[in-house]
Design a protein around this motif. Structure first.
Motif, PDB file in Angstrom:
ATOM      1  N   GLN A 137       0.833  -1.314   0.045  1.00  0.00           N
ATOM      2  CA  GLN A 137      -0.040   0.030   0.049  1.00  0.00           C
ATOM      3  C   GLN A 137       0.900   1.319  -0.115  1.00  0.00           C
ATOM      4  OE1 GLN A 137      -2.669   0.433   3.448  1.00  0.00           O
ATOM      5  NE2 GLN A 137      -3.709   2.002   2.483  1.00  0.00           N
ATOM      6  N   ILE A 138       1.944   1.421   0.799  1.00  0.00           N
ATOM      7  CA  ILE A 138       2.668   2.434   0.950  1.00  0.00           C
ATOM      8  C   ILE A 138       3.541   2.466  -0.409  1.00  0.00           C
ATOM      9  CG2 ILE A 138       4.819   3.563   1.983  1.00  0.00           C
ATOM     10  CD1 ILE A 138       1.878   3.702   3.843  1.00  0.00           C
ATOM     11  N   ARG A 139       4.027   1.408  -0.801  1.00  0.00           N
ATOM     12  CA  ARG A 139       4.714   1.472  -2.117  1.00  0.00           C
ATOM     13  C   ARG A 139       3.978   2.130  -3.222  1.00  0.00           C
ATOM     14  NH1 ARG A 139       6.682  -3.307  -2.162  1.00  0.00           N
ATOM     15  NH2 ARG A 139       4.990  -4.305  -3.492  1.00  0.00           N
ATOM     16  N   SER A 140       2.689   1.562  -3.291  1.00  0.00           N
ATOM     17  CA  SER A 140       1.753   2.106  -4.377  1.00  0.00           C
ATOM     18  C   SER A 140       1.541   3.628  -4.318  1.00  0.00           C
ATOM     19  CB  SER A 140       0.448   1.486  -4.270  1.00  0.00           C
ATOM     20  OG  SER A 140      -0.747   1.955  -5.040  1.00  0.00           O
ATOM     21  N   LEU A 141       1.324   4.281  -3.129  1.00  0.00           N
ATOM     22  CA  LEU A 141       1.171   5.574  -2.646  1.00  0.00           C
ATOM     23  C   LEU A 141       2.544   6.502  -3.357  1.00  0.00           C
ATOM     24  CD1 LEU A 141      -0.411   8.135  -1.854  1.00  0.00           C
ATOM     25  CD2 LEU A 141       1.007   7.605   0.444  1.00  0.00           C
ATOM     26  N   TYR A 142       3.638   5.879  -2.832  1.00  0.00           N
ATOM     27  CA  TYR A 142       4.911   6.298  -3.183  1.00  0.00           C
ATOM     28  C   TYR A 142       5.154   6.513  -4.822  1.00  0.00           C
ATOM     29  CZ  TYR A 142      10.013   6.993  -3.204  1.00  0.00           C
ATOM     30  OH  TYR A 142      11.434   7.111  -3.761  1.00  0.00           O
ATOM     31  N   LEU A 143       4.741   5.639  -5.534  1.00  0.00           N
ATOM     32  CA  LEU A 143       4.840   5.302  -6.975  1.00  0.00           C
ATOM     33  C   LEU A 143       3.933   6.648  -7.581  1.00  0.00           C
ATOM     34  CD1 LEU A 143       5.229   1.652  -7.643  1.00  0.00           C
ATOM     35  CD2 LEU A 143       7.120   3.501  -7.272  1.00  0.00           C
ATOM     36  N   GLU A 144       2.648   6.593  -6.897  1.00  0.00           N
ATOM     37  CA  GLU A 144       1.664   7.499  -7.296  1.00  0.00           C
ATOM     38  C   GLU A 144       2.058   8.901  -7.371  1.00  0.00           C
ATOM     39  OE1 GLU A 144      -1.925   6.837  -8.762  1.00  0.00           O
ATOM     40  OE2 GLU A 144      -0.325   5.327  -9.340  1.00  0.00           O
ATOM     41  N   GLN A 145       2.583   9.214  -6.211  1.00  0.00           N
ATOM     42  CA  GLN A 145       3.143  10.682  -5.923  1.00  0.00           C
ATOM     43  C   GLN A 145       4.152  11.001  -7.275  1.00  0.00           C
ATOM     44  OE1 GLN A 145       4.564  10.352  -1.914  1.00  0.00           O
ATOM     45  NE2 GLN A 145       2.643  11.140  -1.176  1.00  0.00           N
ATOM     46  N   ILE A 146       5.037  10.029  -7.548  1.00  0.00           N
ATOM     47  CA  ILE A 146       5.902  10.249  -8.667  1.00  0.00           C
ATOM     48  C   ILE A 146       5.102  10.239  -9.952  1.00  0.00           C
ATOM     49  CG2 ILE A 146       7.690   9.382  -9.710  1.00  0.00           C
ATOM     50  CD1 ILE A 146       8.909   8.360  -7.172  1.00  0.00           C
ATOM     51  N   ARG A 147       4.329   9.333 -10.079  1.00  0.00           N
ATOM     52  CA  ARG A 147       3.856   9.245 -11.426  1.00  0.00           C
ATOM     53  C   ARG A 147       2.837  10.531 -11.949  1.00  0.00           C
ATOM     54  NH1 ARG A 147       1.279   4.528 -10.411  1.00  0.00           N
ATOM     55  NH2 ARG A 147       2.842   3.324 -11.549  1.00  0.00           N
ATOM     56  N   HIS A 148       2.225  11.160 -10.869  1.00  0.00           N
ATOM     57  CA  HIS A 148       1.248  12.274 -11.250  1.00  0.00           C
ATOM     58  C   HIS A 148       1.836  13.523 -11.264  1.00  0.00           C
ATOM     59  CE1 HIS A 148      -2.405  10.014 -11.756  1.00  0.00           C
ATOM     60  NE2 HIS A 148      -1.966   9.268 -10.523  1.00  0.00           N
ATOM     61  N   ALA A 149       3.427  13.531 -11.034  1.00  0.00           N
ATOM     62  CA  ALA A 149       4.107  14.867 -10.843  1.00  0.00           C
ATOM     63  C   ALA A 149       4.334  15.536 -12.141  1.00  0.00           C
ATOM     64  CB  ALA A 149       5.460  14.663 -10.265  1.00  0.00           C
ATOM     65  N   ASP A 150       4.392  16.991 -12.074  1.00  0.00           N
ATOM     66  CA  ASP A 150       4.570  17.722 -13.092  1.00  0.00           C
ATOM     67  C   ASP A 150       6.241  18.090 -13.138  1.00  0.00           C
ATOM     68  OD1 ASP A 150       2.171  18.513 -14.490  1.00  0.00           O
ATOM     69  OD2 ASP A 150       2.036  19.339 -12.450  1.00  0.00           O
ATOM     70  N   LEU A 151       7.005  18.148 -11.896  1.00  0.00           N
ATOM     71  CA  LEU A 151       8.242  18.360 -11.909  1.00  0.00           C
ATOM     72  C   LEU A 151       8.669  17.455 -10.839  1.00  0.00           C
ATOM     73  CD1 LEU A 151      10.964  19.799 -12.436  1.00  0.00           C
ATOM     74  CD2 LEU A 151      10.119  21.598 -10.610  1.00  0.00           C
ATOM     75  N   ILE A 152       9.879  16.554 -11.129  1.00  0.00           N
ATOM     76  CA  ILE A 152      10.355  15.593  -9.962  1.00  0.00           C
ATOM     77  C   ILE A 152      11.578  16.000  -9.460  1.00  0.00           C
ATOM     78  CG2 ILE A 152      11.029  13.319  -9.396  1.00  0.00           C
ATOM     79  CD1 ILE A 152       8.890  12.570 -11.742  1.00  0.00           C
ATOM     80  N   LEU A 153      11.850  16.135  -8.074  1.00  0.00           N
ATOM     81  CA  LEU A 153      13.288  16.409  -7.468  1.00  0.00           C
ATOM     82  C   LEU A 153      13.661  15.086  -7.092  1.00  0.00           C
ATOM     83  CD1 LEU A 153      12.509  19.902  -5.476  1.00  0.00           C
ATOM     84  CD2 LEU A 153      12.986  19.442  -8.121  1.00  0.00           C
ATOM     85  N   ALA A 154      14.467  14.471  -7.634  1.00  0.00           N
ATOM     86  CA  ALA A 154      15.157  13.439  -7.285  1.00  0.00           C
ATOM     87  C   ALA A 154      16.277  13.548  -5.936  1.00  0.00           C
ATOM     88  CB  ALA A 154      15.953  12.529  -8.407  1.00  0.00           C
ATOM     89  N   ASN A 155      15.838  13.715  -4.916  1.00  0.00           N
ATOM     90  CA  ASN A 155      16.430  14.423  -3.922  1.00  0.00           C
ATOM     91  C   ASN A 155      17.319  13.322  -2.920  1.00  0.00           C
ATOM     92  OD1 ASN A 155      17.010  16.602  -2.020  1.00  0.00           O
ATOM     93  ND2 ASN A 155      15.362  16.302  -0.637  1.00  0.00           N
ATOM     94  N   LYS A 156      18.188  13.882  -2.178  1.00  0.00           N
ATOM     95  CA  LYS A 156      19.253  13.265  -1.265  1.00  0.00           C
ATOM     96  C   LYS A 156      20.064  12.275  -2.472  1.00  0.00           C
ATOM     97  CE  LYS A 156      15.612  12.675   2.233  1.00  0.00           C
ATOM     98  NZ  LYS A 156      15.280  11.786   3.151  1.00  0.00           N
ATOM     99  N   MET A 157      20.561  13.094  -3.439  1.00  0.00           N
ATOM    100  CA  MET A 157      21.490  12.333  -4.124  1.00  0.00           C
ATOM    101  C   MET A 157      22.756  12.319  -3.846  1.00  0.00           C
ATOM    102  SD  MET A 157      20.569  11.316  -7.289  1.00  0.00           S
ATOM    103  CE  MET A 157      18.996  11.123  -8.114  1.00  0.00           C
ATOM    104  N   ASP A 158      23.259  13.015  -2.535  1.00  0.00           N
ATOM    105  CA  ASP A 158      24.399  12.789  -2.108  1.00  0.00           C
ATOM    106  C   ASP A 158      24.636  11.699  -1.404  1.00  0.00           C
ATOM    107  OD1 ASP A 158      22.479  14.292  -0.646  1.00  0.00           O
ATOM    108  OD2 ASP A 158      24.083  14.614   1.180  1.00  0.00           O
ATOM    109  N   LEU A 159      23.586  10.956  -1.150  1.00  0.00           N
ATOM    110  CA  LEU A 159      23.585   9.555  -0.501  1.00  0.00           C
ATOM    111  C   LEU A 159      23.981   8.497  -1.062  1.00  0.00           C
ATOM    112  CD1 LEU A 159      20.544  10.141   2.135  1.00  0.00           C
ATOM    113  CD2 LEU A 159      23.045  10.741   2.468  1.00  0.00           C
TER     114      LEU A 159
END
Length: 293
Positions: A137-159
């Motif tokens: 369920q959580i994974r599905s929500l996580y993917l949905e938040q990305i799927r419906h974005a206009d702009l995506i910040l792939a954050n924490k790249m320093d890790l």
């Protein structure tokens, strides 16, 4: 009209950090930002971090979506009535689906006063690599938040290593090929990147200006009262790509329009006892052919 940006992303992704960066950049442009925050708990931990002097409303211990939608509408309406500002920044709770959140933004009470620029999703890059460990369920929500974005910040790249950075960017782009992806650390992104999210123009029906390539919103106006059975027949014929409808429907024989909500094939009618503007807001995908009966 006031520009509106909706910040989405899973818990701990960096949305509040992004919010603080954008607030400062809006102020540097000589504009006045306003903030609406949605937090799950009863304490406003994140909102305490917002710069003093910025008009702000919040919804605590609830979700901007679903049952919290009406409260969210009231808070946004209060901001519009009581505060002078140029840009509205909305931070959703990490548990909110962006489609649900749009339901509150596109209230028929003020949808035409807002220029919705788009959804900015902050994606925790480290969590992306470990997404298989999340519950379904959580994974599905996580993917949905990305799927419906206009702009995506792939954050924490320093890790991440360079190889991991490339893997994350490629996989997220594969999930949402329409959105621009920017690799970030501490969610630092120039305001210009948000301003480039341009509203889409489709059809001749008057609509709320939404930039989403997949999600769109239309404001449909009634020229005359309609028969309830005719309207409900129209509802049953709608494509599955219509996710949300809300507004005020004038019915034949009734003095005032009825408050109306529709979601996932279910409709709700509530009587009104004052004169409301006869219009509805429709949110979904591919709405070009959706017209009133």
């Amino acid at each position: 009209m006031k520009d509106v940006y909706l910040f989405s992303g899973f818990l701990g992704s960096g949305k509040t950090t992004l919010l603080k960066h954008i607030i400062q950049q809006v102020k540097d442009q000589g504009l006045v930002p306003a903030v609406f925050m949605n937090e799950l708990g009863e304490m406003n931990f994140d909102s305490d971090e917002i710069v003093d002097g910025v008009p702000q409303k919040e919804l605590l211990d609830g979700c901007i979506c679903c049952t919290g939608s009406e409260k969210s509408e009231a808070q946004i309406q209060t901001l519009l009535a009581e505060e002078e500002f140029d840009v509205l920044l909305i931070e959703t709770t990490g548990a909110a689906h962006p489609v649900e959140a749009l339901d509150a933004v596109f209230s028929p009470l003020f949808a035409e006063r807002l220029n919705f620029k788009g959804i900015v999703t902050v994606a925790d890059s480290k969590r992306w690599l470990d997404r298989s460990k999340l519950s379904p369920q959580i994974r599905s929500l996580y993917l949905e938040q990305i799927r419906h974005a206009d702009l995506i910040l792939a954050n924490k790249m320093d890790l991440l290593s360079e190889e991991e950075q490339a893997k994350v960017t490629y996989e997220i782009q594969s999930l949402n090929s329409s959105a621009q992806i920017i690799q970030t650390v501490q969610a630092k992104v120039p305001m210009a990147a948000l301003e480039k999210i341009a509203p889409s123009v489709k059809g001749e029906v008057q609509k709320a200006p939404v930039s989403k390539l997949n999600l769109n919103a239309q404001v449909l106006h009634f020229d005359a009262p309609v028969k309830r059975d005719v309207f409900e027949q129209w509802l049953r014929a709608l494509p599955e790509s219509v996710f949300r409808i809300k507004g005020y429907v004038p019915l034949e024989g009734d003095k005032y329009p009825h408050a109306f909500q529709y979601a996932y094939g279910m409709a709700q009618w509530l009587p009104e006892y004052m004169k409301m503007r006869p219009q509805i807001v429709v949110i979904g995908e591919n709405l070009e052919e959706v017209k009133l009966p």
